[in-house]
Write a protein that holds these residues in place. Structure first.
Motif, PDB file in Angstrom:
ATOM      1  N   ASN A  50      66.442 -17.010   4.627  1.00 17.68           N
ATOM      2  CA  ASN A  50      67.120 -16.157   3.659  1.00 17.68           C
ATOM      3  C   ASN A  50      66.327 -16.065   2.356  1.00 17.68           C
ATOM      4  O   ASN A  50      66.368 -16.981   1.530  1.00 17.68           O
ATOM      5  CB  ASN A  50      68.521 -16.703   3.391  1.00 17.68           C
ATOM      6  CG  ASN A  50      69.280 -15.873   2.395  1.00 17.68           C
ATOM      7  OD1 ASN A  50      68.956 -14.704   2.162  1.00 17.68           O
ATOM      8  ND2 ASN A  50      70.293 -16.468   1.778  1.00 17.68           N
ATOM      9  N   PHE A  51      65.645 -14.950   2.148  1.00 19.59           N
ATOM     10  CA  PHE A  51      64.875 -14.770   0.922  1.00 19.59           C
ATOM     11  C   PHE A  51      65.772 -14.514  -0.294  1.00 19.59           C
ATOM     12  O   PHE A  51      65.280 -14.481  -1.413  1.00 19.59           O
ATOM     13  CB  PHE A  51      63.882 -13.618   1.084  1.00 19.59           C
ATOM     14  CG  PHE A  51      62.632 -13.991   1.818  1.00 19.59           C
ATOM     15  CD1 PHE A  51      61.584 -14.618   1.160  1.00 19.59           C
ATOM     16  CD2 PHE A  51      62.493 -13.746   3.175  1.00 19.59           C
ATOM     17  CE1 PHE A  51      60.427 -14.972   1.829  1.00 19.59           C
ATOM     18  CE2 PHE A  51      61.344 -14.096   3.860  1.00 19.59           C
ATOM     19  CZ  PHE A  51      60.302 -14.710   3.191  1.00 19.59           C
ATOM     20  N   ALA A  52      67.063 -14.317  -0.076  1.00 20.08           N
ATOM     21  CA  ALA A  52      67.995 -14.136  -1.195  1.00 20.08           C
ATOM     22  C   ALA A  52      68.488 -15.469  -1.747  1.00 20.08           C
ATOM     23  O   ALA A  52      69.274 -15.488  -2.701  1.00 20.08           O
ATOM     24  CB  ALA A  52      69.191 -13.288  -0.756  1.00 20.08           C
ATOM     25  N   LEU A 106      74.616 -11.029   8.272  1.00 23.90           N
ATOM     26  CA  LEU A 106      74.033 -11.799   9.368  1.00 23.90           C
ATOM     27  C   LEU A 106      74.774 -11.570  10.676  1.00 23.90           C
ATOM     28  O   LEU A 106      74.147 -11.397  11.726  1.00 23.90           O
ATOM     29  CB  LEU A 106      74.035 -13.286   9.009  1.00 23.90           C
ATOM     30  CG  LEU A 106      73.468 -14.215  10.094  1.00 23.90           C
ATOM     31  CD1 LEU A 106      71.996 -13.910  10.322  1.00 23.90           C
ATOM     32  CD2 LEU A 106      73.645 -15.671   9.698  1.00 23.90           C
ATOM     33  N   ARG A 107      76.092 -11.574  10.642  1.00 23.43           N
ATOM     34  CA  ARG A 107      76.854 -11.412  11.890  1.00 23.43           C
ATOM     35  C   ARG A 107      76.539 -10.093  12.571  1.00 23.43           C
ATOM     36  O   ARG A 107      76.557  -9.997  13.797  1.00 23.43           O
ATOM     37  CB  ARG A 107      78.350 -11.485  11.605  1.00 23.43           C
ATOM     38  CG  ARG A 107      78.845 -12.791  11.054  1.00 23.43           C
ATOM     39  CD  ARG A 107      78.844 -13.916  12.065  1.00 23.43           C
ATOM     40  NE  ARG A 107      79.330 -15.141  11.466  1.00 23.43           N
ATOM     41  CZ  ARG A 107      80.601 -15.521  11.509  1.00 23.43           C
ATOM     42  NH1 ARG A 107      81.498 -14.773  12.132  1.00 23.43           N
ATOM     43  NH2 ARG A 107      80.965 -16.655  10.920  1.00 23.43           N
ATOM     44  N   ARG A 108      76.275  -9.066  11.789  1.00 21.89           N
ATOM     45  CA  ARG A 108      75.998  -7.745  12.367  1.00 21.89           C
ATOM     46  C   ARG A 108      74.562  -7.623  12.859  1.00 21.89           C
ATOM     47  O   ARG A 108      74.229  -6.684  13.583  1.00 21.89           O
ATOM     48  CB  ARG A 108      76.293  -6.653  11.336  1.00 21.89           C
ATOM     49  CG  ARG A 108      77.760  -6.618  10.902  1.00 21.89           C
ATOM     50  CD  ARG A 108      77.989  -5.589   9.824  1.00 21.89           C
ATOM     51  NE  ARG A 108      79.370  -5.626   9.353  1.00 21.89           N
ATOM     52  CZ  ARG A 108      80.377  -4.964   9.908  1.00 21.89           C
ATOM     53  NH1 ARG A 108      80.148  -4.197  10.961  1.00 21.89           N
ATOM     54  NH2 ARG A 108      81.597  -5.050   9.428  1.00 21.89           N
ATOM     55  N   LEU A 109      73.706  -8.549  12.434  1.00 26.06           N
ATOM     56  CA  LEU A 109      72.295  -8.493  12.818  1.00 26.06           C
ATOM     57  C   LEU A 109      71.893  -9.696  13.664  1.00 26.06           C
ATOM     58  O   LEU A 109      70.705  -9.985  13.799  1.00 26.06           O
ATOM     59  CB  LEU A 109      71.411  -8.435  11.568  1.00 26.06           C
ATOM     60  CG  LEU A 109      71.550  -7.199  10.684  1.00 26.06           C
ATOM     61  CD1 LEU A 109      70.745  -7.359   9.397  1.00 26.06           C
ATOM     62  CD2 LEU A 109      71.084  -5.951  11.436  1.00 26.06           C
ATOM     63  N   LEU A 122      63.821  -8.541   6.517  1.00 25.76           N
ATOM     64  CA  LEU A 122      63.944  -7.371   5.645  1.00 25.76           C
ATOM     65  C   LEU A 122      65.361  -7.260   5.087  1.00 25.76           C
ATOM     66  O   LEU A 122      65.550  -6.867   3.926  1.00 25.76           O
ATOM     67  CB  LEU A 122      63.578  -6.105   6.426  1.00 25.76           C
ATOM     68  CG  LEU A 122      62.109  -5.976   6.837  1.00 25.76           C
ATOM     69  CD1 LEU A 122      61.914  -4.730   7.697  1.00 25.76           C
ATOM     70  CD2 LEU A 122      61.210  -5.917   5.611  1.00 25.76           C
ATOM     71  N   ALA A 123      66.356  -7.631   5.887  1.00 23.82           N
ATOM     72  CA  ALA A 123      67.735  -7.584   5.418  1.00 23.82           C
ATOM     73  C   ALA A 123      67.974  -8.586   4.290  1.00 23.82           C
ATOM     74  O   ALA A 123      68.640  -8.269   3.293  1.00 23.82           O
ATOM     75  CB  ALA A 123      68.695  -7.852   6.571  1.00 23.82           C
ATOM     76  N   ALA A 165      69.417  -8.947  16.159  1.00 19.79           N
ATOM     77  CA  ALA A 165      68.264  -8.166  15.703  1.00 19.79           C
ATOM     78  C   ALA A 165      66.991  -9.009  15.752  1.00 19.79           C
ATOM     79  O   ALA A 165      67.022 -10.230  15.910  1.00 19.79           O
ATOM     80  CB  ALA A 165      68.508  -7.650  14.289  1.00 19.79           C
ATOM     81  N   SER A 166      65.866  -8.350  15.576  1.00 25.64           N
ATOM     82  CA  SER A 166      64.585  -9.044  15.583  1.00 25.64           C
ATOM     83  C   SER A 166      64.426  -9.868  14.307  1.00 25.64           C
ATOM     84  O   SER A 166      65.069  -9.584  13.285  1.00 25.64           O
ATOM     85  CB  SER A 166      63.442  -8.028  15.668  1.00 25.64           C
ATOM     86  OG  SER A 166      63.378  -7.257  14.481  1.00 25.64           O
ATOM     87  N   PRO A 167      63.591 -10.911  14.336  1.00 24.81           N
ATOM     88  CA  PRO A 167      63.344 -11.699  13.126  1.00 24.81           C
ATOM     89  C   PRO A 167      62.863 -10.847  11.951  1.00 24.81           C
ATOM     90  O   PRO A 167      63.232 -11.105  10.802  1.00 24.81           O
ATOM     91  CB  PRO A 167      62.274 -12.695  13.564  1.00 24.81           C
ATOM     92  CG  PRO A 167      62.458 -12.828  15.036  1.00 24.81           C
ATOM     93  CD  PRO A 167      62.893 -11.477  15.509  1.00 24.81           C
ATOM     94  N   THR A 168      62.056  -9.819  12.245  1.00 28.05           N
ATOM     95  CA  THR A 168      61.569  -8.949  11.175  1.00 28.05           C
ATOM     96  C   THR A 168      62.726  -8.220  10.497  1.00 28.05           C
ATOM     97  O   THR A 168      62.774  -8.110   9.265  1.00 28.05           O
ATOM     98  CB  THR A 168      60.565  -7.930  11.726  1.00 28.05           C
ATOM     99  OG1 THR A 168      59.474  -8.619  12.331  1.00 28.05           O
ATOM    100  CG2 THR A 168      60.047  -7.038  10.609  1.00 28.05           C
ATOM    101  N   ALA A 169      63.665  -7.716  11.293  1.00 20.04           N
ATOM    102  CA  ALA A 169      64.819  -7.020  10.723  1.00 20.04           C
ATOM    103  C   ALA A 169      65.656  -7.955   9.866  1.00 20.04           C
ATOM    104  O   ALA A 169      66.146  -7.568   8.787  1.00 20.04           O
ATOM    105  CB  ALA A 169      65.669  -6.421  11.843  1.00 20.04           C
ATOM    106  N   LEU A 170      65.826  -9.202  10.301  1.00 14.64           N
ATOM    107  CA  LEU A 170      66.604 -10.176   9.525  1.00 14.64           C
ATOM    108  C   LEU A 170      65.918 -10.477   8.192  1.00 14.64           C
ATOM    109  O   LEU A 170      66.577 -10.566   7.155  1.00 14.64           O
ATOM    110  CB  LEU A 170      66.783 -11.458  10.333  1.00 14.64           C
ATOM    111  CG  LEU A 170      67.819 -11.406  11.458  1.00 14.64           C
ATOM    112  CD1 LEU A 170      67.716 -12.656  12.327  1.00 14.64           C
ATOM    113  CD2 LEU A 170      69.222 -11.281  10.881  1.00 14.64           C
TER     114      LEU A 170
END
Length: 293
Positions: free
Chosen positions: A36-38, A82-85, A95-96, A88-93
């Motif tokens: 989590n970059f946030a 997170l639950r909706r992704l 970027l999210a 998803a791919s690690p890249t999408a996570l």
């Protein structure tokens, strides 16, 4: 030698703050398989909420209020993002979480503005002298509190049902789900614990010096080299990496002021991070099979 010991004490204090932030990164990564970059912006929210509540509440109540607000924000982000992704791919996570960081940072600017805010630490501004070495109350409190938090985490993960369930989820999500563990709840728990650690780190990070600014989230991201150096999946590595980064920064600031315009110490952790990535890509204490993102 006096200067070295003085800087060493300050470096350990700062390193313990980085260790708490790095632990948040590791817990989220292991518990929800998301870096989590946030997380740095959660540190900023924690610091600002404490400052906002201090004029109206005792410090300990302001701290608890900040934990409630920051953990709630983290849980909402985990639930809606997170639950909706989750598939998803690690890249999408990644970027999210970067988008989440931008959004939370913008909210901080909207609510508290772009200027700095005065901050009071949990202890006074006094000092204790041991020989020629001056130990500040804030530094002593930082080290002591961080050790207590680390011990509490050790007890939680080793001897509580939720801690064992979170460890099981971190080890193998499918196997944990097959044993009846609510994996979604473990995702939320990992984000909540990380957010609480962010608040603890924020009150001490705001003590170096005693101001809070919108850039505190970026300062918190200095813990990323600590995570990489220690190992992305290692609790021990997060602590060791945090101490290494803190000591490098403070010793560099003390001994290398004549080089790089006096800012060389800010680069040193990233140089060490690159060296570790080249020689040992999984970190000093990380598992060899971990995937870097």
């Amino acid at each position: 030698m006096t200067l070295f010991l003085q800087l060493g004490f300050q470096g350990v204090a700062l390193g313990m703050v980085y260790a708490l932030i790095a632990l948040g990164f590791v817990i989220m990564t292991k518990g929800s398989n998301t870096f989590n970059f946030a997380h740095g912006e959660f540190v900023a929210v924690g610091a600002y909420v404490v400052v906002a509540l201090m004029p109206h509440l005792p410090y300990w109540m302001a701290f608890i209020g900040s934990v409630v607000v920051t953990v709630t924000l983290a849980l909402v982000a985990e639930r809606l993002l997170l639950r909706r992704l989750v598939s998803a791919s690690p890249t999408a996570l990644i970027l999210a979480t970067l988008a989440l960081a931008v959004i939370v940072h913008a909210l901080v600017l909207v609510v508290w503005g772009v200027g700095t805010k005065g901050s009071a630490g949990p202890v006074g501004s006094g000092t204790v002298e041991i020989g020629d070495v001056v130990l500040t109350y804030s530094g002593i409190a930082t080290i002591g509190t961080s050790i207590l938090v680390l011990l509490a985490l050790l007890v939680f993960f080793r001897w509580t049902s939720y801690g064992l369930a979170l460890r099981a989820t971190a080890s193998h999500q499918e196997a944990a789900a097959a044993q009846g563990i609510d994996v979604g709840r473990m995702f939320a728990l990992s984000w909540g614990i990380a957010a609480a650690l962010a608040v603890v780190a924020s009150i001490f990070l705001a003590s170096f010096p005693r101001i809070v600014s919108p850039t505190i989230g970026l300062v918190a991201l200095a813990a990323i080299p600590a995570v990489v150096i220690g190992g992305l999946d290692s609790f021990v590595g997060a602590v060791v990496g945090g101490l290494v980064v803190g000591l490098i920064q403070v010793l560099g600031a003390g001994y290398l002021t004549d080089y790089g315009g006096g800012r060389l110490h800010e680069v040193l952790p990233y140089v060490l991070m690159l060296v570790v990535l080249v020689l040992r890509p999984y970190g000093l204490f990380g598992s060899r099979g971990i995937e870097r993102v």
